[in-house]
Design a protein around this motif. Structure first.
Motif, PDB file in Angstrom:
ATOM      1  N   ARG A 289       0.825  -1.213   0.000  1.00  0.00           N
ATOM      2  CA  ARG A 289       0.000   0.000   0.000  1.00  0.00           C
ATOM      3  C   ARG A 289       0.860   1.263   0.000  1.00  0.00           C
ATOM      4  NH1 ARG A 289      -2.042   3.810  -0.800  1.00  0.00           N
ATOM      5  NH2 ARG A 289      -4.028   4.723  -0.110  1.00  0.00           N
ATOM      6  N   ASP A 290       2.093   1.179   0.463  1.00  0.00           N
ATOM      7  CA  ASP A 290       2.955   2.351   0.568  1.00  0.00           C
ATOM      8  C   ASP A 290       3.759   2.627  -0.700  1.00  0.00           C
ATOM      9  OD1 ASP A 290       2.170   2.860   3.210  1.00  0.00           O
ATOM     10  OD2 ASP A 290       3.609   1.397   3.985  1.00  0.00           O
ATOM     11  N   TRP A 291       3.576   1.805  -1.730  1.00  0.00           N
ATOM     12  CA  TRP A 291       4.313   2.025  -2.984  1.00  0.00           C
ATOM     13  C   TRP A 291       3.889   3.344  -3.617  1.00  0.00           C
ATOM     14  CZ3 TRP A 291       2.348   2.543  -7.980  1.00  0.00           C
ATOM     15  CH2 TRP A 291       3.296   2.535  -9.014  1.00  0.00           C
ATOM     16  N   ARG A 292       4.864   4.084  -4.129  1.00  0.00           N
ATOM     17  CA  ARG A 292       4.591   5.321  -4.829  1.00  0.00           C
ATOM     18  C   ARG A 292       5.343   5.335  -6.154  1.00  0.00           C
ATOM     19  NH1 ARG A 292       1.455   4.917  -1.562  1.00  0.00           N
ATOM     20  NH2 ARG A 292       0.857   6.313   0.148  1.00  0.00           N
ATOM     21  N   ARG A 293       4.662   5.751  -7.162  1.00  0.00           N
ATOM     22  CA  ARG A 293       5.232   5.739  -8.513  1.00  0.00           C
ATOM     23  C   ARG A 293       6.455   6.641  -8.624  1.00  0.00           C
ATOM     24  NH1 ARG A 293       3.216   8.311 -13.695  1.00  0.00           N
ATOM     25  NH2 ARG A 293       1.822   9.490 -12.351  1.00  0.00           N
TER      26      ARG A 293
ATOM     27  N   ILE B 195       5.258  -2.402 -14.303  1.00  0.00           N
ATOM     28  CA  ILE B 195       4.924  -2.517 -15.725  1.00  0.00           C
ATOM     29  C   ILE B 195       4.356  -3.904 -16.054  1.00  0.00           C
ATOM     30  CG2 ILE B 195       6.579  -0.765 -16.426  1.00  0.00           C
ATOM     31  CD1 ILE B 195       8.422  -2.968 -17.410  1.00  0.00           C
ATOM     32  N   LYS B 196       4.723  -4.908 -15.258  1.00  0.00           N
ATOM     33  CA  LYS B 196       4.132  -6.233 -15.456  1.00  0.00           C
ATOM     34  C   LYS B 196       2.639  -6.191 -15.166  1.00  0.00           C
ATOM     35  CE  LYS B 196       6.271  -9.940 -14.037  1.00  0.00           C
ATOM     36  NZ  LYS B 196       6.809 -11.011 -13.163  1.00  0.00           N
TER      37      LYS B 196
ATOM     38  N   CYS C 262      -6.123   6.733 -27.131  1.00  0.00           N
ATOM     39  CA  CYS C 262      -5.746   5.739 -28.132  1.00  0.00           C
ATOM     40  C   CYS C 262      -5.114   4.544 -27.421  1.00  0.00           C
ATOM     41  CB  CYS C 262      -4.768   6.343 -29.126  1.00  0.00           C
ATOM     42  SG  CYS C 262      -4.411   5.269 -30.533  1.00  0.00           S
ATOM     43  N   ALA C 263      -5.514   3.346 -27.807  1.00  0.00           N
ATOM     44  CA  ALA C 263      -4.925   2.149 -27.217  1.00  0.00           C
ATOM     45  C   ALA C 263      -3.433   2.089 -27.538  1.00  0.00           C
ATOM     46  CB  ALA C 263      -5.626   0.900 -27.758  1.00  0.00           C
ATOM     47  N   LEU C 264      -2.659   1.579 -26.595  1.00  0.00           N
ATOM     48  CA  LEU C 264      -1.226   1.450 -26.836  1.00  0.00           C
ATOM     49  C   LEU C 264      -0.972   0.433 -27.943  1.00  0.00           C
ATOM     50  CD1 LEU C 264       0.389   1.484 -23.270  1.00  0.00           C
ATOM     51  CD2 LEU C 264      -0.330   3.387 -24.728  1.00  0.00           C
TER      52      LEU C 264
ATOM     53  N   LYS D  38       7.718   5.590 -20.755  1.00  0.00           N
ATOM     54  CA  LYS D  38       7.060   6.028 -19.528  1.00  0.00           C
ATOM     55  C   LYS D  38       5.878   6.943 -19.841  1.00  0.00           C
ATOM     56  CE  LYS D  38      10.864   5.551 -16.237  1.00  0.00           C
ATOM     57  NZ  LYS D  38      11.688   6.221 -15.196  1.00  0.00           N
ATOM     58  N   ASP D  39       5.979   7.706 -20.911  1.00  0.00           N
ATOM     59  CA  ASP D  39       4.868   8.569 -21.294  1.00  0.00           C
ATOM     60  C   ASP D  39       3.629   7.749 -21.634  1.00  0.00           C
ATOM     61  OD1 ASP D  39       6.274  10.893 -20.908  1.00  0.00           O
ATOM     62  OD2 ASP D  39       6.894  11.094 -23.008  1.00  0.00           O
ATOM     63  N   GLU D  40       3.845   6.596 -22.277  1.00  0.00           N
ATOM     64  CA  GLU D  40       2.704   5.732 -22.593  1.00  0.00           C
ATOM     65  C   GLU D  40       2.086   5.171 -21.315  1.00  0.00           C
ATOM     66  OE1 GLU D  40       3.528   3.788 -26.932  1.00  0.00           O
ATOM     67  OE2 GLU D  40       5.012   3.332 -25.378  1.00  0.00           O
ATOM     68  N   PHE D  41       2.926   4.779 -20.371  1.00  0.00           N
ATOM     69  CA  PHE D  41       2.395   4.268 -19.108  1.00  0.00           C
ATOM     70  C   PHE D  41       1.758   5.375 -18.271  1.00  0.00           C
ATOM     71  CE2 PHE D  41       5.657   0.648 -19.407  1.00  0.00           C
ATOM     72  CZ  PHE D  41       4.713  -0.225 -19.924  1.00  0.00           C
ATOM     73  N   ASN D  42       2.188   6.612 -18.488  1.00  0.00           N
ATOM     74  CA  ASN D  42       1.595   7.731 -17.752  1.00  0.00           C
ATOM     75  C   ASN D  42       0.121   7.917 -18.069  1.00  0.00           C
ATOM     76  OD1 ASN D  42       3.947   8.378 -16.400  1.00  0.00           O
ATOM     77  ND2 ASN D  42       4.552  10.001 -17.828  1.00  0.00           N
ATOM     78  N   THR D  43      -0.324   7.393 -19.217  1.00  0.00           N
ATOM     79  CA  THR D  43      -1.744   7.520 -19.568  1.00  0.00           C
ATOM     80  C   THR D  43      -2.625   6.660 -18.675  1.00  0.00           C
ATOM     81  OG1 THR D  43      -1.663   5.752 -21.241  1.00  0.00           O
ATOM     82  CG2 THR D  43      -1.119   7.980 -21.965  1.00  0.00           C
ATOM     83  N   TYR D  44      -2.029   5.846 -17.828  1.00  0.00           N
ATOM     84  CA  TYR D  44      -2.784   5.030 -16.880  1.00  0.00           C
ATOM     85  C   TYR D  44      -2.811   5.663 -15.486  1.00  0.00           C
ATOM     86  CZ  TYR D  44      -2.922   1.261 -20.317  1.00  0.00           C
ATOM     87  OH  TYR D  44      -3.160   0.521 -21.441  1.00  0.00           O
ATOM     88  N   HIS D  45      -2.509   6.957 -15.412  1.00  0.00           N
ATOM     89  CA  HIS D  45      -2.547   7.655 -14.128  1.00  0.00           C
ATOM     90  C   HIS D  45      -3.236   9.001 -14.303  1.00  0.00           C
ATOM     91  CE1 HIS D  45       0.169   4.854 -12.026  1.00  0.00           C
ATOM     92  NE2 HIS D  45       0.765   4.736 -13.202  1.00  0.00           N
TER      93      HIS D  45
END
Length: 492
Positions: free
Chosen positions: A181-185, A197-198, A388-390, A400-407
């Motif tokens: 629970r304490d994980w931070r991006r 990312i997994k 847009c879907a990855l 990382k910019d692509e993964f940023n779309t999930y935040h």
């Protein structure tokens, strides 16, 4: 293994031709000029009301301000069981924060209040809360992904918001499950980033073994359960789908328990968490399927084919364990047309429980994912933003910019009185001690407030023709027609 490439990318032309959801004004990120041109009738009706509301909030005296702005409870923000404390705000700041609920003022508020400082954040939100909020996974509408066979759907705009809310609930549970629970991006090391990312790739919009929780597999499984692809899901539907998806994916190392009628039975949870009942039985739903059986069988084959390789250690699935981490899902209907006020206190209390992982529910005809609470306002992630879907490619090629779309970077709030009565609550218990504590906390809430979730030791034994697998919730339905509609409740 060489992955098939989804070569078609979203061009400007694609985006211009993209069909918009019903609430396009709510989700549009286009220029203000385009909004005015495409939403002229909406704006003509709404601008006077919104301007009046904004100015009223801006200049209202403290004595006339809403209770949520005057009470001390506004000094505490709850986010998935964690408390954050705010500094007292002056009248202008409070009014601007309240006005954030009106989407048309979002650009104005962004320019004035969402000022980045240090590692990110807002002047109106505590830095530690904001770091936590932007670390949560946010699943939204996507477009231009490979079609969901046997249909031709390449986007879930207009029908997939409950599916996305369910994905968000599951994704954030998995974040806690694997990363704590304490994980931070913003503060992760290389090992935690690999796990992060997994988890993300498990939710990519494609039909493949590497994406066990994709919109494709959810829709295909929903078709087997009686929902056509492109048809709206209700809270009960998505809870059943989550149970089947996770049960079919052993690397998740997570058990799923679906509560019945708002009751958590200790013995049943123990059976699920120890492997005695590893997977739910949904065979009874086949009798309700209203579409062609050939299509249902085709969907089943596609789903099973995409499951290849997910259960290499399948022989261990049915082995009993001391206590496997378990996600408890509780589908509820807390009212008829709207959320009944008697349930407000108990629902708000759930946000203070450490094992709480959110609510998939929302406003009438619109599902949201609720993760936080401040006073009488719920903080949510909104799936009604299409991206847009990855592109389908190797994991190492994603940026990382692509993964940023999930935040999400902008906390949004809605008053509890605006909620739809149908919702799905989630609680994640890593250990037996966590589960025992959850049961004690739910008992205390039930003693103090109108109960929404109760705990009993064992489920009563009924004759087979007495109990309905479709029943859930607190309020009994007055007739069969209402009972049939309560599952879906037009949430999309």
């Amino acid at each position: 293994m060489t992955l098939p490439s989804n070569k078609k990318k979203c061009s400007t032309t694609d985006k211009e031709l993209l069909p918009q959801p019903h609430n396009s004004n709510h989700i549009s990120t286009g220029p203000l000029r385009d909004k005015l041109l495409t939403n002229s009738s909406y704006l003509a009706a709404e601008i006077p009301l919104k301007l009046g509301h904004f100015m009223s909030n801006l200049w209202t005296s403290g004595s006339d301000a809403p209770n949520s702005l005057r009470e001390n409870q506004q000094d505490i923000i709850w986010l998935l069981g964690k408390a954050y404390y705010t500094k007292p705000l002056d009248g202008i700041q409070k009014a601007i924060l309240e006005a954030q609920k009106d989407e048309m003022f979002k650009p104005i508020i962004q320019q004035n209040m969402y000022i980045e400082n240090g590692g990110g954040g807002s002047l109106l939100w505590p830095a530690d809360f904001y770091d936590d909020f932007v670390s949560r996974l946010w699943m939204t509408y996507r477009h231009n992904y490979p079609p969901i066979r046997p249909s031709n759907h390449k986007t879930d705009i207009g029908w997939g918001c409950m599916l996305r809310s369910g994905q968000s609930l599951l994704a954030n549970t998995l974040l806690i499950h694997f990363l704590s629970r304490d994980w931070r991006r913003q503060k992760q090391d290389q090992n935690s980033y690999k796990q992060y990312i997994k988890i993300l790739h498990w939710f990519l919009d494609e039909l493949s073994p590497r994406a066990p929780f994709s919109i494709h597999r959810i829709a295909l499984l929903g078709k087997q359960l009686g929902k056509n692809i492109g048809e709206w899901f209700g809270p009960s539907n998505i809870s059943q789908v989550i149970q089947a998806l996770v049960s079919d994916f052993s690397p998740a190392n997570l058990a799923i328990y679906n509560a019945t009628d708002g009751v958590i039975y200790r013995d049943d949870v123990q059976d699920v968490a120890t492997g005695k009942k590893p997977r739910g039985d949904f065979s009874y739903l086949s009798a309700r399927v209203s579409f062609d059986e050939t299509e249902r069988q085709e969907a089943k084959k596609l789903y099973e084919a995409s499951n290849t390789g997910n259960n290499d250690d399948a022989e261990n699935i049915n082995q009993e364990t001391p206590f496997k981490p378990v996600l408890i899902l509780v589908a509820l209907r807390l009212g008829i047309e709207s959320l009944h006020p008697s349930y407000y206190p108990a629902l708000k209390a759930c946000f203070e429980i450490p094992t709480f992982v959110g609510i998939a529910g929302g406003r009438p005809n619109s599902s949201l994912y609720f993760i936080g609470l401040q006073g009488d306002d719920l903080i949510y992630l909104d799936p009604h933003f299409s991206r847009c879907a990855l592109e389908t490619k190797a994991l190492s090629q994603y940026s990382k910019d692509e993964f940023n779309t999930y935040h999400c970077t902008e906390p949004r709030r809605i008053n509890i009185s605006s909620l739809d009565p149908s919702m799905l609550l989630g609680f994640y218990c890593r250990t037996l001690a966590d589960f025992d504590l959850l049961c004690n906390q739910l008992d205390l809430i039930s003693q103090k407030h109108s109960a929404i979730v109760t705990v009993q030791q064992s489920a009563p034994e009924y004759d087979e023709d007495v109990r309905s697998e479709n029943d859930f919730g607190i309020l009994s339905d007055e007739n069969e027609e209402l009972n049939d509609d309560s599952d879906d409740n037009s949430i999309f």
